[in-house]
Write a protein that holds these residues in place. Structure first.
Motif, PDB file in Angstrom:
ATOM      1  N   GLY A 192      -1.014   5.563   4.516  1.00 37.36           N
ATOM      2  CA  GLY A 192      -1.610   7.025   4.521  1.00 37.36           C
ATOM      3  C   GLY A 192      -0.087   7.438   5.367  1.00 37.36           C
ATOM      4  O   GLY A 192      -0.076   8.378   4.980  1.00 37.36           O
TER       5      GLY A 192
ATOM      6  N   SER B 151       2.396   7.986  -6.787  1.00 36.13           N
ATOM      7  CA  SER B 151       1.768   9.238  -6.654  1.00 36.13           C
ATOM      8  C   SER B 151       3.073  10.293  -6.772  1.00 36.13           C
ATOM      9  O   SER B 151       2.612  11.607  -6.877  1.00 36.13           O
ATOM     10  CB  SER B 151       1.310   9.694  -5.581  1.00 36.13           C
ATOM     11  OG  SER B 151       0.035   8.366  -5.069  1.00 36.13           O
TER      12      SER B 151
ATOM     13  N   GLY C  80      -2.842  11.660   5.503  1.00 35.83           N
ATOM     14  CA  GLY C  80      -2.844  10.669   5.079  1.00 35.83           C
ATOM     15  C   GLY C  80      -3.421   9.652   5.071  1.00 35.83           C
ATOM     16  O   GLY C  80      -4.503   8.659   4.982  1.00 35.83           O
TER      17      GLY C  80
ATOM     18  N   GLU D  99       1.365   1.575  -3.690  1.00 30.90           N
ATOM     19  CA  GLU D  99       0.873   2.952  -4.581  1.00 30.90           C
ATOM     20  C   GLU D  99       0.412   3.328  -3.704  1.00 30.90           C
ATOM     21  O   GLU D  99       0.208   4.773  -4.875  1.00 30.90           O
ATOM     22  CB  GLU D  99      -0.729   1.427  -4.142  1.00 30.90           C
ATOM     23  CG  GLU D  99      -0.653   0.488  -3.938  1.00 30.90           C
ATOM     24  CD  GLU D  99      -0.837   0.010  -5.536  1.00 30.90           C
ATOM     25  OE1 GLU D  99      -1.635   1.105  -6.072  1.00 30.90           O
ATOM     26  OE2 GLU D  99      -0.589  -0.850  -6.613  1.00 30.90           O
ATOM     27  N   VAL D 100      -0.012   3.952  -2.291  1.00 30.17           N
ATOM     28  CA  VAL D 100       0.224   5.877  -2.039  1.00 30.17           C
ATOM     29  C   VAL D 100       1.179   6.430  -2.494  1.00 30.17           C
ATOM     30  O   VAL D 100       0.675   7.796  -3.124  1.00 30.17           O
ATOM     31  CB  VAL D 100       0.018   5.195  -0.240  1.00 30.17           C
ATOM     32  CG1 VAL D 100      -0.142   6.702   0.451  1.00 30.17           C
ATOM     33  CG2 VAL D 100      -1.596   5.000  -0.408  1.00 30.17           C
TER      34      VAL D 100
ATOM     35  N   VAL E  87      -3.597  13.331  -3.846  1.00 24.62           N
ATOM     36  CA  VAL E  87      -3.145  11.977  -3.356  1.00 24.62           C
ATOM     37  C   VAL E  87      -5.254  12.020  -3.157  1.00 24.62           C
ATOM     38  O   VAL E  87      -5.268  10.431  -3.314  1.00 24.62           O
ATOM     39  CB  VAL E  87      -2.601  11.534  -1.941  1.00 24.62           C
ATOM     40  CG1 VAL E  87      -2.899   9.802  -1.414  1.00 24.62           C
ATOM     41  CG2 VAL E  87      -0.905  12.061  -2.618  1.00 24.62           C
TER      42      VAL E  87
ATOM     43  N   GLN F 275       1.143  -0.868  -0.521  1.00 21.58           N
ATOM     44  CA  GLN F 275      -0.482   0.024   0.059  1.00 21.58           C
ATOM     45  C   GLN F 275       0.687   1.117   0.063  1.00 21.58           C
ATOM     46  O   GLN F 275       0.958   1.998  -0.520  1.00 21.58           O
ATOM     47  CB  GLN F 275      -0.769  -0.266   1.033  1.00 21.58           C
ATOM     48  CG  GLN F 275      -2.180  -1.248   1.272  1.00 21.58           C
ATOM     49  CD  GLN F 275      -3.228  -0.650  -0.426  1.00 21.58           C
ATOM     50  OE1 GLN F 275      -2.981   0.545  -0.382  1.00 21.58           O
ATOM     51  NE2 GLN F 275      -3.394  -1.879  -0.726  1.00 21.58           N
TER      52      GLN F 275
ATOM     53  N   THR G 297      -6.926   8.023   3.250  1.00 17.45           N
ATOM     54  CA  THR G 297      -7.029   6.386   3.424  1.00 17.45           C
ATOM     55  C   THR G 297      -8.345   6.338   3.935  1.00 17.45           C
ATOM     56  O   THR G 297      -9.209   5.372   3.795  1.00 17.45           O
ATOM     57  CB  THR G 297      -6.151   6.075   4.164  1.00 17.45           C
ATOM     58  OG1 THR G 297      -5.683   6.379   5.116  1.00 17.45           O
ATOM     59  CG2 THR G 297      -4.345   5.860   2.989  1.00 17.45           C
TER      60      THR G 297
ATOM     61  N   ARG H 257      -3.792   0.232   4.721  1.00 15.14           N
ATOM     62  CA  ARG H 257      -4.099   1.519   3.737  1.00 15.14           C
ATOM     63  C   ARG H 257      -4.494   2.125   5.107  1.00 15.14           C
ATOM     64  O   ARG H 257      -2.925   3.632   5.044  1.00 15.14           O
ATOM     65  CB  ARG H 257      -5.631   1.562   4.029  1.00 15.14           C
ATOM     66  CG  ARG H 257      -5.635   0.148   2.071  1.00 15.14           C
ATOM     67  CD  ARG H 257      -7.121   0.195   1.884  1.00 15.14           C
ATOM     68  NE  ARG H 257      -6.734  -1.026   0.229  1.00 15.14           N
ATOM     69  CZ  ARG H 257      -6.723  -2.016   0.350  1.00 15.14           C
ATOM     70  NH1 ARG H 257      -6.154  -2.635   1.359  1.00 15.14           N
ATOM     71  NH2 ARG H 257      -7.199  -2.930  -1.142  1.00 15.14           N
TER      72      ARG H 257
ATOM     73  N   VAL I 140      -5.776   8.386  -5.269  1.00 12.15           N
ATOM     74  CA  VAL I 140      -5.718   6.825  -3.965  1.00 12.15           C
ATOM     75  C   VAL I 140      -6.771   7.421  -3.073  1.00 12.15           C
ATOM     76  O   VAL I 140      -7.149   5.510  -3.473  1.00 12.15           O
ATOM     77  CB  VAL I 140      -4.561   7.083  -3.253  1.00 12.15           C
ATOM     78  CG1 VAL I 140      -4.192   6.129  -1.672  1.00 12.15           C
ATOM     79  CG2 VAL I 140      -3.422   7.085  -3.580  1.00 12.15           C
TER      80      VAL I 140
ATOM     81  N   THR J  50       3.811   7.197   4.626  1.00 12.81           N
ATOM     82  CA  THR J  50       4.127   7.340   3.366  1.00 12.81           C
ATOM     83  C   THR J  50       3.110   9.162   2.805  1.00 12.81           C
ATOM     84  O   THR J  50       4.614   9.624   1.931  1.00 12.81           O
ATOM     85  CB  THR J  50       3.207   6.902   2.536  1.00 12.81           C
ATOM     86  OG1 THR J  50       2.493   5.114   2.831  1.00 12.81           O
ATOM     87  CG2 THR J  50       3.772   6.971   0.984  1.00 12.81           C
ATOM     88  N   LEU J  51       2.049   9.408   3.100  1.00 13.82           N
ATOM     89  CA  LEU J  51       2.294  11.133   3.265  1.00 13.82           C
ATOM     90  C   LEU J  51       3.455  12.048   3.164  1.00 13.82           C
ATOM     91  O   LEU J  51       3.491  13.424   2.045  1.00 13.82           O
ATOM     92  CB  LEU J  51       1.057  11.431   3.393  1.00 13.82           C
ATOM     93  CG  LEU J  51      -0.133  11.789   2.061  1.00 13.82           C
ATOM     94  CD1 LEU J  51      -0.234  13.336   1.261  1.00 13.82           C
ATOM     95  CD2 LEU J  51       0.126  11.327   1.280  1.00 13.82           C
TER      96      LEU J  51
END
Lengths: 257, 258
Positions: free
Chosen positions: A149, A53, A207, A48-49, A106, A45, A211, A145, A110, A152-153
């Motif tokens: 989020g 992005s 994030g 993906e995130v 995002v 994830q 999510t 998820r 996302v 990762t953000l």
């Protein structure tokens, strides 16, 4: 009495929705800390995130930095304050534009994808199938998820900050004729740790919001393809609004005197 | 309660808003028996099945699985109880994001943390039991036909050798030949495992083939139950109309006549 009844209904519906979302968030957070830990799914994830992005967030950041420098120059030239451009660019990008624009981009990329994926799983009984296979969807789908989020953000926004400042730098040096060394010196001198930290805290909150709302609307979607489409729209709209509201609250928390 | 009853349902009620869907269901499914619940659309079949599986919370009543009331269980106890169950969903409900073999071995991979190689071998063996070759294992569910998806769903339902298997409209959407193939596979799998089977369907060919006993659900109530051999001559006008597929009879269809 009819308008009053409608107002009452709308108020109750709002509180019900807020209550359901809060319970969903609490359950999601609980499952982040409850074994089994789904490290592989979290990593997937995060890719993906975050990783996927990068192009859209990077493009947004560089053009925002460039426009910021250009607009500031034309505005500040009216009262001979052009030299403040490095400071304006770096503070605007790190405190506000980096996290907010990355959060909104995002949310569109996302949050919508999560709502559509989980919503499709709902209407095709895949969520029910998970339960019959002794797997809690909150633990298997939602918690990884949310964690992805949250983590990762800030990483994505840290990259966006650098790219955004670089955008301002490029325009200032190659179009507006600034001295490169002076520009960088002013940028670094004016920048404070709190500027970056506040932006990264915002990013983490955004994030989580993106999510959470992607998962929430997907999880509660119903009514086939139309329901999934509605869930996707709701996920993006509510996440965008909550990002803007929480942006003010976090700014107030960090910078109100 | 005798130990020969695998599932016992007592006075089960469920409403959605003003709509009373289940109105005091009482039903027993004996161990190793294959019970088929018949009923038209909207009769409450799916709600009953989902209530037994714990996917819907009933308003009132008891559901005893091997003598244990499943409605009082904690979430973790219920997840353990699910290990006894296998379920074939109407649309297959295969996970799009996973290849076929990971769908089949999902429980072993995710819940039991089985090694991937071992889980794949197990999946391939189980796919063979439902007539699918090993080259299907690495395909995505979206690359399969409806009949193949049903077979993969069946493989997923039987892979962990459950003692109770549920079938939700197992032949819906299939051509008659593939439907018969699925019926044969269901009958064979259930007898090989010595499992108890509970199916819901409105496909009479399927009901005749896979049932030992039949119950008819109408407007949220069990109106008749008996051995499948008596289904054709039940003496119940509702069952007769349904079994013989007649438009005329006590079951009125809400069709506007212009």
């Amino acid at each position: 009495m009819e308008p009053l009844r409608r107002l009452g209904e709308a108020t109750l519906a709002l509180f019900t929705a807020v209550g359901r979302l809060s319970l969903f968030a609490a359950s999601g957070i609980f499952h982040i800390f409850k074994p089994p830990f789904r490290g592989k799914i979290v990593l997937h994830q995060m890719v993906e995130v975050g990783f996927y992005s990068l192009p859209v967030v990077g493009l947004t950041a560089i053009f925002t930095g460039m426009v910021l420098a250009l607009q500031s120059y034309t505005g500040f030239a009216r009262f001979s304050a052009e030299s403040a451009i490095p400071q304006v660019v770096v503070v605007s990008i790190t405190r506000e534009l980096g996290p907010v624009l990355a959060g909104l981009m995002v949310a569109g990329r996302v949050g919508a994808a999560m709502a559509a994926e989980i919503g499709t799983m709902r209407v095709t009984e895949q969520l029910d199938a998970l339960k019959t296979l002794s797997t809690n969807p909150m633990s298997f789908l939602v918690a990884p998820r949310l964690l992805a989020g949250l983590i990762t953000l800030p990483l994505l926004v840290a990259v966006a900050d650098v790219i955004g400042v670089m955008g301002g730098y490029l325009v200032s040096i190659y179009k507006l004729g600034f001295n490169p060394a002076t520009y960088l010196h002013n940028t670094m001198q004016f920048l404070e740790v709190q500027d970056v930290v506040s932006g990264l805290v915002k990013a983490s909150a955004f994030g989580f919001i993106v999510t959470l709302l992607g998962c929430y609307h997907g999880y509660h979607s119903k009514g086939g393809a139309q329901g999934v489409g509605q869930a996707t729209t709701n996920a993006v709209v509510t996440a965008s609004i909550l990002i803007l509201c929480s942006n003010y609250l976090i700014t107030e928390l960090f910078f109100s005197r | 309660m005798t130990s020969s009853v695998a599932i016992s349902i007592r006075n089960l009620h469920k409403s959605f808003g003003p709509k009373h869907v289940l109105k005091g269901i009482n039903l027993d499914v004996a161990t190793n028996e294959s019970l088929v619940i018949l009923g038209g659309s909207g009769s409450g079949k799916s709600v009953l099945l989902k209530s037994i599986l714990g996917l819907i919370e009933p308003d009132e009543g008891e559901i005893l699985i091997d003598g244990q009331n499943s409605l009082n269980m904690s979430r973790s106890d219920r997840e353990d109880l699910m290990a006894k169950f296998g379920m074939l969903f109407q649309g297959g409900a295969l996970f799009d994001s996973l290849p076929v073999w990971e769908n089949v071995s999902f429980r072993h991979l995710i819940v039991d943390s089985m090694a991937r190689g071992e889980a794949k071998q197990l999946a391939i063996q189980t796919l063979a039991k439902v007539g699918l070759s090993d080259d299907v294992a690495d395909l995505s569910p979206s690359e399969l036909s409806g009949g193949m998806q049903k077979r993969v769903g069946l493989a997923r339902a039987i892979v962990s050798k459950p003692s109770i298997i549920f079938f939700d409209e197992p032949t819906t959407g299939l051509d008659p030949i593939m439907a018969d193939v699925i019926n044969d596979l269901i009958r064979g799998s259930v007898s090989d495992l010595g499992a108890t089977a509970l199916s819901i369907t409105h496909d009479m060919a399927s009901a005749r083939k896979i049932s030992d006993r039949v119950a008819m659900l109408y407007h949220g109530e069990i109106i008749w139950q008996g051995p499948s051999s008596q289904m054709e001559n039940s003496g119940n006008a509702y069952v007769d109309q349904f079994v013989h597929g007649r438009a005329e009879g006590p079951i009125a269809m809400p069709v506007l006549k212009g």
